[in-house]
Design a protein around this motif. Structure first.
Motif, PDB file in Angstrom:
ATOM      1  N   LEU A 138      46.752  33.355   1.156  1.00 29.28           N
ATOM      2  CA  LEU A 138      46.827  32.765  -0.185  1.00 29.28           C
ATOM      3  C   LEU A 138      45.550  32.002  -0.511  1.00 29.28           C
ATOM      4  N   LEU A 139      45.044  31.256   0.491  1.00 29.40           N
ATOM      5  CA  LEU A 139      43.816  30.479   0.294  1.00 29.40           C
ATOM      6  C   LEU A 139      42.624  31.403   0.063  1.00 29.40           C
ATOM      7  N   LEU A 140      42.506  32.442   0.892  1.00 27.19           N
ATOM      8  CA  LEU A 140      41.401  33.388   0.740  1.00 27.19           C
ATOM      9  C   LEU A 140      41.508  34.154  -0.576  1.00 27.19           C
ATOM     10  N   GLY A 141      42.746  34.511  -0.948  1.00 28.53           N
ATOM     11  CA  GLY A 141      42.942  35.202  -2.219  1.00 28.53           C
ATOM     12  C   GLY A 141      42.528  34.341  -3.406  1.00 28.53           C
ATOM     13  N   SER A 142      42.889  33.066  -3.362  1.00 27.96           N
ATOM     14  CA  SER A 142      42.496  32.137  -4.431  1.00 27.96           C
ATOM     15  C   SER A 142      40.978  32.006  -4.501  1.00 27.96           C
ATOM     16  N   PHE A 143      40.356  31.946  -3.307  1.00 29.50           N
ATOM     17  CA  PHE A 143      38.896  31.844  -3.269  1.00 29.50           C
ATOM     18  C   PHE A 143      38.244  33.072  -3.889  1.00 29.50           C
ATOM     19  N   VAL A 144      38.761  34.253  -3.541  1.00 30.89           N
ATOM     20  CA  VAL A 144      38.194  35.495  -4.055  1.00 30.89           C
ATOM     21  C   VAL A 144      38.372  35.584  -5.570  1.00 30.89           C
ATOM     22  N   VAL A 145      39.543  35.170  -6.066  1.00 25.73           N
ATOM     23  CA  VAL A 145      39.841  35.308  -7.497  1.00 25.73           C
ATOM     24  C   VAL A 145      39.090  34.281  -8.337  1.00 25.73           C
ATOM     25  N   PHE A 146      39.077  33.020  -7.892  1.00 26.28           N
ATOM     26  CA  PHE A 146      38.552  31.939  -8.736  1.00 26.28           C
ATOM     27  C   PHE A 146      37.119  31.518  -8.393  1.00 26.28           C
ATOM     28  N   THR A 147      36.732  31.623  -7.140  1.00 24.28           N
ATOM     29  CA  THR A 147      35.451  31.069  -6.717  1.00 24.28           C
ATOM     30  C   THR A 147      34.397  32.125  -6.461  1.00 24.28           C
ATOM     31  N   ALA A 148      34.772  33.184  -5.760  1.00 24.73           N
ATOM     32  CA  ALA A 148      33.796  34.208  -5.377  1.00 24.73           C
ATOM     33  C   ALA A 148      33.048  34.805  -6.574  1.00 24.73           C
ATOM     34  N   PRO A 149      33.724  35.133  -7.719  1.00 23.49           N
ATOM     35  CA  PRO A 149      32.967  35.691  -8.855  1.00 23.49           C
ATOM     36  C   PRO A 149      31.876  34.753  -9.365  1.00 23.49           C
ATOM     37  N   ILE A 150      32.161  33.438  -9.378  1.00 28.94           N
ATOM     38  CA  ILE A 150      31.162  32.477  -9.852  1.00 28.94           C
ATOM     39  C   ILE A 150      29.976  32.439  -8.887  1.00 28.94           C
ATOM     40  N   ILE A 151      30.266  32.431  -7.586  1.00 29.32           N
ATOM     41  CA  ILE A 151      29.201  32.382  -6.578  1.00 29.32           C
ATOM     42  C   ILE A 151      28.352  33.652  -6.638  1.00 29.32           C
ATOM     43  N   ILE A 152      29.006  34.819  -6.731  1.00 25.50           N
ATOM     44  CA  ILE A 152      28.268  36.086  -6.807  1.00 25.50           C
ATOM     45  C   ILE A 152      27.419  36.135  -8.073  1.00 25.50           C
ATOM     46  N   SER A 153      27.985  35.654  -9.196  1.00 26.07           N
ATOM     47  CA  SER A 153      27.233  35.621 -10.457  1.00 26.07           C
ATOM     48  C   SER A 153      26.024  34.698 -10.340  1.00 26.07           C
ATOM     49  N   SER A 154      26.189  33.569  -9.647  1.00 29.96           N
ATOM     50  CA  SER A 154      25.071  32.636  -9.462  1.00 29.96           C
ATOM     51  C   SER A 154      23.966  33.262  -8.624  1.00 29.96           C
ATOM     52  N   ILE A 155      24.352  33.959  -7.553  1.00 31.92           N
ATOM     53  CA  ILE A 155      23.355  34.618  -6.704  1.00 31.92           C
ATOM     54  C   ILE A 155      22.612  35.697  -7.491  1.00 31.92           C
ATOM     55  N   ALA A 156      23.358  36.486  -8.273  1.00 31.55           N
ATOM     56  CA  ALA A 156      22.732  37.539  -9.083  1.00 31.55           C
ATOM     57  C   ALA A 156      21.778  36.943 -10.114  1.00 31.55           C
ATOM     58  N   ASP A 157      22.163  35.800 -10.697  1.00 28.48           N
ATOM     59  CA  ASP A 157      21.313  35.151 -11.691  1.00 28.48           C
ATOM     60  C   ASP A 157      20.029  34.624 -11.055  1.00 28.48           C
ATOM     61  N   ILE A 158      20.148  34.074  -9.843  1.00 28.90           N
ATOM     62  CA  ILE A 158      18.953  33.584  -9.144  1.00 28.90           C
ATOM     63  C   ILE A 158      17.993  34.741  -8.864  1.00 28.90           C
ATOM     64  N   VAL A 159      18.544  35.875  -8.426  1.00 30.14           N
ATOM     65  CA  VAL A 159      17.704  37.049  -8.156  1.00 30.14           C
ATOM     66  C   VAL A 159      17.031  37.535  -9.431  1.00 30.14           C
ATOM     67  N   SER A 160      17.777  37.579 -10.538  1.00 26.49           N
ATOM     68  CA  SER A 160      17.216  38.066 -11.799  1.00 26.49           C
ATOM     69  C   SER A 160      16.159  37.111 -12.351  1.00 26.49           C
TER      70      SER A 160
END
Length: 363
Positions: free
Chosen positions: A82-104
């Motif tokens: 449940l904890l990992l699922g919540s992280f993937v749903v709510f947190t991981a997209p923001i972190i991945i988007s931030s990393i992609a933005d830094i690269v761009s």
């Protein structure tokens, strides 16, 4: 008539020397075998580390709340999923988007850096031109090396990508192994004891069990405490950076929490990208973020860590830095994290040995 004597020790020495020479000549083969063995054992190592984390929770459910072990494990794993699922749903997209933005945004960072150096160069017009020429020549001479270094890093990124995929598979396998380790820990320990007594004998088996119990206690207390400590530091850092209007607050808070697992070096590694990235957008935010993170680290060292972790197992800063350096050199980040409790156990037995020898000398 001369009698020739046969010396077995000479023959044994020659044979051993020959075998050692062959091992040295074929070191790449043996390193390959060692790496393969290490890769096979990695899920089991991760499983034992996970067992250190989950055992206190399972014990609480089993002995305090009187829930059977199998159900305690299922509850623990269910909560984790449940904890990992919540992280993937709510947190991981923001972190991945931030990393992609830094690269761009990386070309922008390069342009701003070049503009800074041009402006800095214009401010040095009064400096001797020959000196500037020498500096420029040195910089231009270093460019091929920098280019090769960047190419190497790109290759390393691809290797890391495949390693991450492999690690995910190993991590899933480790969760399964960990489940059965905790479920059958008593029978597993009894089998382990019998094997030790058969192989090492009574004296050394008892010593090995004693060292194992001490190591188990130190790693369990330190690792679980340090994880909770780092989680608190990561959350506090992310919240503070958000209110300070820092770029990528969630990403940086997660990075700081993870790096906080590494004593001394970790907090510096975690703070560095926060300051560098924010410098490109708002230098004042970068300065305030640095001041805030330094304050968080002081609170963590003075209040949070002593309460939760318990004072770094009584290790001095010198021994802690030595342990982290050696562990990181051999095993990377996992080695940096686990080296501190292992060094704590080494210190315990080394201190006992020295005190015992000192008493024998005084008698």
């Amino acid at each position: 008539m001369n009698t020739k004597k046969f010396y077995p020790s000479i023959v044994i020495t020659v044979v051993i020397s020959y075998l050692l020479i062959k091992v040295v000549d074929s070191y790449q083969y043996f390193f390959g075998v060692f790496n393969l063995l290490l890769s096979i054992l990695t899920p089991f190592v991760i499983a034992f580390i996970l067992a250190y984390i989950f055992t206190p929770i399972v014990n609480f459910l089993e002995y305090k709340l009187k829930i059977k072990r199998i159900f305690s494990l299922l509850i623990t794993y269910g909560f984790l999923i449940l904890l990992l699922g919540s992280f993937v749903v709510f947190t991981a997209p923001i972190i991945i988007s931030s990393i992609a933005d830094i690269v761009s945004q990386f070309p922008l960072y390069v342009d701003k850096t070049q503009a800074f150096f041009i402006e800095f160069g214009n401010s040095l017009k009064n400096v001797d031109p020959s000196t500037l020429k020498d500096v420029g020549n040195k910089i231009m001479g270093a460019m091929p090396e920098i280019s090769n270094l960047l190419v190497g890093y790109i290759g390393q990124i691809f290797n890391t990508t495949f390693s991450i995929s492999k690690f995910i598979v190993q991590f899933v396998l480790a969760f399964i192994i960990c489940f059965y380790i905790i479920l059958e820990k008593e029978s597993f320990f009894e089998f382990y004891k019998k094997v030790l007594y058969i192989i090492l004998g009574k004296k050394y088996a008892r010593l090995t069990l004693d060292v194992g119990n001490t190591l188990n206690s130190n790693i369990g207390k330190y690792f679980t405490g340090k994880m909770l400590d780092s989680f608190i530091v990561g959350v506090i850092s992310a919240i503070g950076l958000y209110f300070l209007k820092s770029k990528y607050a969630l990403l940086f808070g997660t990075l700081i929490g993870f790096m906080n697992l590494i004593p001394y070096f970790g907090p510096v590694i975690g703070m560095t990208p926060v300051v560098i990235i924010n410098l490109f957008y708002n230098p004042s935010v970068a300065l305030f973020s640095l001041a805030y993170l330094l304050l968080v680290q002081q609170v963590e060292v003075a209040v949070i860590e002593p309460k939760i972790v318990g004072g770094q197992l009584g290790l001095s800063p010198f021994l802690t830095i030595l342990a982290v350096s050696v562990g990181g050199g051999f095993f990377g980040i996992p080695g940096m994290i686990l080296s501190v409790p292992i060094m704590g156990v080494i210190k315990i037995y080394l201190t006992k040995f020295i005190e015992l020898k000192h008493k024998d000398m005084q008698l």
